[in-house]
Design a protein around this motif. Sequence first.
Motif, PDB file in Angstrom:
ATOM      1  N   VAL A   1       0.854  -1.190   0.000  1.00  0.00           N
ATOM      2  CA  VAL A   1       0.000   0.000   0.000  1.00  0.00           C
ATOM      3  C   VAL A   1       0.888   1.237   0.000  1.00  0.00           C
ATOM      4  O   VAL A   1       1.763   1.391   0.864  1.00  0.00           O
ATOM      5  N   VAL A   2       0.696   2.088  -1.012  1.00  0.00           N
ATOM      6  CA  VAL A   2       1.463   3.325  -1.147  1.00  0.00           C
ATOM      7  C   VAL A   2       0.474   4.470  -1.350  1.00  0.00           C
ATOM      8  O   VAL A   2      -0.400   4.399  -2.229  1.00  0.00           O
ATOM      9  N   ARG A   3       0.585   5.514  -0.549  1.00  0.00           N
ATOM     10  CA  ARG A   3      -0.337   6.666  -0.618  1.00  0.00           C
ATOM     11  C   ARG A   3      -1.778   6.223  -0.469  1.00  0.00           C
ATOM     12  O   ARG A   3      -2.694   6.737  -1.119  1.00  0.00           O
ATOM     13  N   GLY A   4      -1.974   5.151   0.351  1.00  0.00           N
ATOM     14  CA  GLY A   4      -3.322   4.647   0.556  1.00  0.00           C
ATOM     15  C   GLY A   4      -3.854   3.845  -0.604  1.00  0.00           C
ATOM     16  O   GLY A   4      -5.034   3.478  -0.624  1.00  0.00           O
ATOM     17  N   THR A   5      -2.994   3.577  -1.597  1.00  0.00           N
ATOM     18  CA  THR A   5      -3.410   2.856  -2.799  1.00  0.00           C
ATOM     19  C   THR A   5      -2.746   1.489  -2.843  1.00  0.00           C
ATOM     20  O   THR A   5      -1.532   1.364  -2.634  1.00  0.00           O
ATOM     21  N   TYR A   6      -3.519   0.450  -3.141  1.00  0.00           N
ATOM     22  CA  TYR A   6      -2.962  -0.906  -3.274  1.00  0.00           C
ATOM     23  C   TYR A   6      -2.221  -1.024  -4.604  1.00  0.00           C
ATOM     24  O   TYR A   6      -2.766  -0.675  -5.662  1.00  0.00           O
ATOM     25  N   VAL A   7      -0.971  -1.453  -4.553  1.00  0.00           N
ATOM     26  CA  VAL A   7      -0.178  -1.637  -5.778  1.00  0.00           C
ATOM     27  C   VAL A   7       0.400  -3.043  -5.782  1.00  0.00           C
ATOM     28  O   VAL A   7       0.651  -3.644  -4.744  1.00  0.00           O
ATOM     29  N   GLU A   8       0.603  -3.548  -6.982  1.00  0.00           N
ATOM     30  CA  GLU A   8       1.145  -4.905  -7.150  1.00  0.00           C
ATOM     31  C   GLU A   8       2.110  -4.887  -8.323  1.00  0.00           C
ATOM     32  O   GLU A   8       1.890  -4.177  -9.314  1.00  0.00           O
ATOM     33  N   GLU A   9       3.173  -5.671  -8.215  1.00  0.00           N
ATOM     34  CA  GLU A   9       4.170  -5.699  -9.289  1.00  0.00           C
ATOM     35  C   GLU A   9       4.778  -7.099  -9.400  1.00  0.00           C
ATOM     36  O   GLU A   9       5.060  -7.756  -8.384  1.00  0.00           O
ATOM     37  N   ASP A  10       4.963  -7.542 -10.635  1.00  0.00           N
ATOM     38  CA  ASP A  10       5.620  -8.830 -10.916  1.00  0.00           C
ATOM     39  C   ASP A  10       6.958  -8.572 -11.585  1.00  0.00           C
ATOM     40  O   ASP A  10       7.040  -7.752 -12.522  1.00  0.00           O
ATOM     41  N   VAL A  11       7.982  -9.267 -11.119  1.00  0.00           N
ATOM     42  CA  VAL A  11       9.302  -9.170 -11.749  1.00  0.00           C
ATOM     43  C   VAL A  11       9.860 -10.580 -11.931  1.00  0.00           C
ATOM     44  O   VAL A  11       9.561 -11.485 -11.150  1.00  0.00           O
TER      45      VAL A  11
END
Length: 375
Positions: free
Chosen positions: A119-129
């Motif tokens: 959670v960044v800036r109250g926003t859910y984020v997801e990332e695949d590498v």
Amino acid sequence: MSSGDFCPRCGDPVPERSEPLPGTPRERDEVLCNECYFEDFELVDAPDEIQVRVCSQCGAVHRGNRWVDVGARDYTDIAIEEVSESLGVHLKAEDVRWGIEAEQVDENSIRIHCTFSGVVRGTYVEEDVTVPVRISRETCQRCGRIAGGYYSSTVQVRANDRTPTKEEQARATEIAETYIAAREEKGDRDAFISEINQTPEGPDIKISTNQMGRGVSKRIVRELGGSFEEYPTLVTEDGDGNEVYRVTYAVRLPKFTPGEIIDPDDDDGGPVLVRSVQGNLKGVRLDTGEEYEARFEEGETPDARTLGTAEDAEETTVVTVEDEHSVQVLDPETYESKTIARPSYFDPDEATVPVLKSRAGLHILPSDAVETDAE
């Protein structure tokens, strides 16, 4: 940041956020709106590729500036560990969760698929590498040295005025191998035996370091008796100009061994069955059964002649017990009755006893010495 501010990139209003503490600089991206902020945002910092150097001989992995034993042949877990340590998660991310899955492409290639969320800036984020891992097979310094016959010390096992027995040679070699194996188990990658040469005079054991050569010599002498001396030879200089020496440790086992029967040059009671050669020679008098110990200055090699060994003993019949100091037995060669000394360990209830016939006469041996030797 006060309400009514606008994003300098797109001009949209920026949601109100708390002002930084006095004296704390505002981050450059703090003035952006969420949409512009997340355009360039990366939750995970990952390398393009990771190379894992492994030794094809022993399985060690190169980490930092040294080789580390991991005992692995399947390097999937190693690849996961290396990738995990190389990944970085954005400092602004909260409630971070992640998962890793490995894909074996071929013998030397592994793909590590990583999924991160937060959670960044109250926003859910997801990332695949996905991080490719390449296994580079080499030969570590230790295996290279072993293959090249490298050694720094030689332990030469010899004996005073005789050749070491087969049992002594085997035990000395076993002591060296056990000591080096223990050092290896503790993670000492400098511990190895390069070569063991069995010469007619005794074994020559080539060992990786001088310190371990000294340790092996001490342990051989501690168990088998005798002493050792060091003979260093200058072989080269290291990169810092320090002299590098190769050391020969000359181990000299005692002249006499446990189980031998000797006749000390004294007037204190006749032949002695040697029991121990650690420190001063110790044994038992065959005429009386009294304990014997060589004088301090004689150590493990008193002035004496060898009469035989416990292996030379023969079983013979007890004819009669004459008194507390003498007993009559049959000569094992002539079968004549002979009166000989009665040692304190003689059991008058026994019908037969082990005896040694030598130039010093006929003597009864302790039964345990003969049984132990036979085992």
